[in-house]
Write an enzyme that holds these catalytic residues in place. Structure first.
Site, PDB file in Angstrom:
ATOM      1  CE1 TYR A  55       0.294   2.638  10.916  1.00  0.00           C
ATOM      2  CE2 TYR A  55       0.696   0.490  11.901  1.00  0.00           C
ATOM      3  CZ  TYR A  55      -0.160   1.389  11.285  1.00  0.00           C
ATOM      4  OH  TYR A  55      -1.462   1.042  11.048  1.00  0.00           O
ATOM      5  CG  HIS A 112      -0.400   0.314   2.502  1.00  0.00           C
ATOM      6  ND1 HIS A 112       0.164  -0.645   3.314  1.00  0.00           N
ATOM      7  CD2 HIS A 112      -0.278   1.479   3.162  1.00  0.00           C
ATOM      8  CE1 HIS A 112       0.607  -0.077   4.428  1.00  0.00           C
ATOM      9  NE2 HIS A 112       0.348   1.223   4.362  1.00  0.00           N
TER      10      HIS A 112
END
Length: 152
Positions: free
Chosen positions: A120, A52
């Site tokens: 993240y 992605h």
């Protein structure tokens, strides 16, 4: 290295109790230009989560447990590294932070026999109404990445 990608080696401060390490600081403008969101995910051994990319946000990845093969592919037509692929091995064996700029397709494969955990940070918060997340198949021919382990 793909243009704009940054690696931050983590510095562990160890003593008889364990260790401490800083992941990202607000005064590190070269690693994360703006704080948007922090997220946490776990994937099982052998799982491939790819690919992605984002049009608006940068990602900063860290694998605190387990190990992963991280693959980046530069989709940016105006980049000097357009069409290049980078591979990074991240996790317990190589504790680094990896900045992934917008326009870079990214994904990973969990290595070993244990799950991998990723934490993240992004420069934008996730928008459920209009997600900044474009998908590409894990085996897309444009990227042409071979996810198989190379026995040498």
């Amino acid at each position: 290295m793909i243009d704009g990608v940054r690696i931050k080696k983590l510095k562990k401060h160890c003593d008889d109790r364990g260790f401490f390490a800083e992941l990202v600081r607000d005064d590190e403008k070269d690693i994360l230009s703006r704080f948007g969101q922090a997220s946490w995910s776990m994937s099982y051994p052998g799982v491939i989560k790819a690919f992605h990319y984002h049009e608006k946000q940068d990602d900063l990845w860290f694998f605190p447990s387990g190990n992963a093969q991280v693959v980046l592919f530069d989709l940016r037509k105006d980049s000097e590294t357009h069409g290049e692929t980078d591979v990074y091995y991240m996790g317990e064996e190589n504790p680094i932070m990896l900045l992934i700029p917008k326009g870079i397709a990214h994904g990973y494969r969990v290595l070993g026999e244990r799950p991998a955990v990723i934490i993240y940070f992004t420069t934008q918060s996730y928008n459920v109404e209009s997600p900044d997340e474009k998908r590409i198949e894990w085996n897309d021919q444009r990227i042409g990445f071979d996810w198989n382990t190379k026995f040498r």
